[in-house]
Design a protein around this motif. Structure first.
Motif, PDB file in Angstrom:
ATOM      1  N   PHE A   3      40.600   9.217 -21.690  1.00 27.85           N
ATOM      2  CA  PHE A   3      40.683   8.471 -20.438  1.00 27.85           C
ATOM      3  C   PHE A   3      41.045   9.453 -19.336  1.00 27.85           C
ATOM      4  O   PHE A   3      41.338  10.636 -19.602  1.00 27.85           O
ATOM      5  CB  PHE A   3      41.726   7.343 -20.520  1.00 27.85           C
ATOM      6  N   ASN A   4      41.028   8.960 -18.122  1.00 35.18           N
ATOM      7  CA  ASN A   4      41.434   9.775 -16.979  1.00 35.18           C
ATOM      8  C   ASN A   4      42.662   9.169 -16.326  1.00 35.18           C
ATOM      9  O   ASN A   4      42.793   7.940 -16.239  1.00 35.18           O
ATOM     10  CB  ASN A   4      40.322   9.853 -15.932  1.00 35.18           C
ATOM     11  N   ILE A   5      43.575  10.010 -15.867  1.00 34.03           N
ATOM     12  CA  ILE A   5      44.541   9.595 -14.855  1.00 34.03           C
ATOM     13  C   ILE A   5      43.895   9.924 -13.519  1.00 34.03           C
ATOM     14  O   ILE A   5      43.604  11.086 -13.228  1.00 34.03           O
ATOM     15  CB  ILE A   5      45.889  10.306 -15.019  1.00 34.03           C
ATOM     16  N   VAL A  46      49.891  12.934  -6.045  1.00 32.44           N
ATOM     17  CA  VAL A  46      48.759  13.740  -6.515  1.00 32.44           C
ATOM     18  C   VAL A  46      47.500  12.897  -6.432  1.00 32.44           C
ATOM     19  O   VAL A  46      47.417  11.826  -7.034  1.00 32.44           O
ATOM     20  CB  VAL A  46      48.978  14.238  -7.954  1.00 32.44           C
ATOM     21  N   GLY A  47      46.524  13.370  -5.686  1.00 34.01           N
ATOM     22  CA  GLY A  47      45.264  12.655  -5.533  1.00 34.01           C
ATOM     23  C   GLY A  47      44.155  13.617  -5.157  1.00 34.01           C
ATOM     24  O   GLY A  47      44.274  14.825  -5.354  1.00 34.01           O
ATOM     25  N   ASP A  48      43.053  13.088  -4.654  1.00 35.22           N
ATOM     26  CA  ASP A  48      41.855  13.851  -4.285  1.00 35.22           C
ATOM     27  C   ASP A  48      40.929  13.949  -5.497  1.00 35.22           C
ATOM     28  O   ASP A  48      41.382  14.107  -6.630  1.00 35.22           O
ATOM     29  CB  ASP A  48      42.202  15.251  -3.772  1.00 35.22           C
ATOM     30  N   ASP A  49      39.632  13.845  -5.242  1.00 30.18           N
ATOM     31  CA  ASP A  49      38.641  13.814  -6.319  1.00 30.18           C
ATOM     32  C   ASP A  49      38.787  14.984  -7.284  1.00 30.18           C
ATOM     33  O   ASP A  49      38.643  14.816  -8.499  1.00 30.18           O
ATOM     34  CB  ASP A  49      37.219  13.829  -5.730  1.00 30.18           C
ATOM     35  N   ILE A  90      41.418  14.700 -10.430  1.00 26.24           N
ATOM     36  CA  ILE A  90      41.392  13.715 -11.507  1.00 26.24           C
ATOM     37  C   ILE A  90      41.823  14.420 -12.797  1.00 26.24           C
ATOM     38  O   ILE A  90      41.543  15.611 -12.995  1.00 26.24           O
ATOM     39  CB  ILE A  90      39.998  13.078 -11.643  1.00 26.24           C
ATOM     40  N   MET A  91      42.530  13.716 -13.665  1.00 22.74           N
ATOM     41  CA  MET A  91      43.160  14.351 -14.832  1.00 22.74           C
ATOM     42  C   MET A  91      42.633  13.758 -16.128  1.00 22.74           C
ATOM     43  O   MET A  91      42.987  12.628 -16.488  1.00 22.74           O
ATOM     44  CB  MET A  91      44.679  14.167 -14.743  1.00 22.74           C
ATOM     45  N   ALA A  94      50.424  20.361  -5.438  1.00 27.17           N
ATOM     46  CA  ALA A  94      49.683  19.260  -6.052  1.00 27.17           C
ATOM     47  C   ALA A  94      48.829  19.775  -7.206  1.00 27.17           C
ATOM     48  O   ALA A  94      48.713  19.114  -8.250  1.00 27.17           O
ATOM     49  CB  ALA A  94      48.814  18.559  -5.016  1.00 27.17           C
ATOM     50  N   ASP A  95      48.236  20.962  -7.031  1.00 26.48           N
ATOM     51  CA  ASP A  95      47.463  21.571  -8.121  1.00 26.48           C
ATOM     52  C   ASP A  95      48.368  21.912  -9.297  1.00 26.48           C
ATOM     53  O   ASP A  95      47.997  21.729 -10.462  1.00 26.48           O
ATOM     54  CB  ASP A  95      46.755  22.833  -7.625  1.00 26.48           C
ATOM     55  N   LEU A  96      49.566  22.423  -8.984  1.00 25.19           N
ATOM     56  CA  LEU A  96      50.506  22.783 -10.043  1.00 25.19           C
ATOM     57  C   LEU A  96      50.972  21.542 -10.799  1.00 25.19           C
ATOM     58  O   LEU A  96      51.022  21.539 -12.040  1.00 25.19           O
ATOM     59  CB  LEU A  96      51.701  23.514  -9.431  1.00 25.19           C
ATOM     60  N   LEU A  97      51.283  20.474 -10.070  1.00 27.76           N
ATOM     61  CA  LEU A  97      51.701  19.232 -10.730  1.00 27.76           C
ATOM     62  C   LEU A  97      50.575  18.658 -11.570  1.00 27.76           C
ATOM     63  O   LEU A  97      50.810  18.132 -12.670  1.00 27.76           O
ATOM     64  CB  LEU A  97      52.158  18.221  -9.688  1.00 27.76           C
ATOM     65  N   ARG A  98      49.344  18.721 -11.056  1.00 32.45           N
ATOM     66  CA  ARG A  98      48.203  18.228 -11.842  1.00 32.45           C
ATOM     67  C   ARG A  98      48.135  18.945 -13.184  1.00 32.45           C
ATOM     68  O   ARG A  98      47.933  18.304 -14.234  1.00 32.45           O
ATOM     69  CB  ARG A  98      46.901  18.441 -11.076  1.00 32.45           C
TER      70      ARG A  98
END
Length: 263
Positions: A122-124, A178-181, A184-185, A243-247
């Protein structure tokens, strides 16, 4: 005390699952199996509770007041290049997990075609077309974005939101949005190349899949260094480097605990 609370939390979690009222399935659902996808929040070896003081690996004390994220595109793979989607009884495939509303909202109820499956994924986050749709006319849970899961100034949903405070937190407040296309995680569990089938879905029965979400792992970077809550730039995150690091750190927070046919 936190370990005692953790034990009580597990009892309440499983008890809440067992005490759900029986629902007579619609005709279209009678050939499916049921899946309870449960996200169990922890902070290391302790239960994760809101407004409770914890200490991260950097020795910083903090509390959480909000922790929520969108889950989308759930699929189970049988290993022969085929996959079936996981949707609720209304056909919805997007869910909001909100740990501030325990014990129910962390449990996703899905209808899944019976079978022996080797992989769960799945994706977060949200698909691009959903992320940029109008939230003012969206159906639940996307309509909830009008409160705190949508950036009106940046046209898009917040995929993952964590907020809190604490004696060692910069200005006594942290906000992780954390967002932006591109952020996606994706998550996957099991191995489609293995002979094992850890996810068994039976017609008319319920399979409970428990995933442990460890917030402490969010605060440890991939190189082993600690994510600090004590600086302004790392405690108030909307985008950019942090945000990239948290992702990247979020990708290490989930662990498969169990998958069992329970009824």
């Amino acid at each position: 005390m936190k370990k005692i609370a953790f034990g009580l939390f597990l009892v309440l979690l499983l008890g809440a699952c067992k005490k759900d009222e029986k629902v007579i399935p619609a005709a279209a659902d009678q050939d499916n199996g049921k899946v309870e996808l449960v996200f169990m929040p922890v902070a290391g070896s302790d239960a994760l509770l809101m407004d409770t003081l914890y200490t991260n690996a950097a020795g910083e004390q903090f509390r959480l007041t909000k922790l929520k994220f969108f889950v989308s595109d759930i699929g189970l793979a049988s290993g022969n290049s085929s996959e079936v989607p996981g949707k609720d009884h209304s056909g919805n495939s997007i869910f909001l997990v909100d740990f501030a509303s325990l014990p129910n909202s962390e449990k996703l109820q899905l209808n899944v075609k019976p079978g022996n499956y080797k992989g769960l994924r799945f994706n977060i986050g949200l698909p691009r077309e959903v992320n940029h749709a109008d939230p003012t006319i969206a159906q639940p849970p996307l309509n909830l974005a009008q409160a705190d899961m949508y950036w009106s100034w940046n046209t898009g949903y917040i995929f993952f939101l964590a907020e809190g405070n604490g004696p060692d937190v910069y200005a006594n407040k942290f906000h992780f949005g954390v967002g932006d296309d591109k952020r996606i995680m994706p998550f996957s569990f099991g191995n489609v190349l293995s002979s094992q089938t850890p996810f068994i879905i039976e017609k008319g029965k319920t399979t409970r899949i428990i995933l442990k979400f460890d917030f402490q792992k969010l605060l440890i970077n991939g190189n082993g260094s600690y994510y600090s809550l004590a600086s302004q730039t790392s405690s108030n995150v909307h985008g950019g480097y942090y945000a990239d690091l948290l992702r990247a750190n979020i990708s290490n927070t989930l662990e498969l605990v169990s998958s069992d046919v329970i009824e």
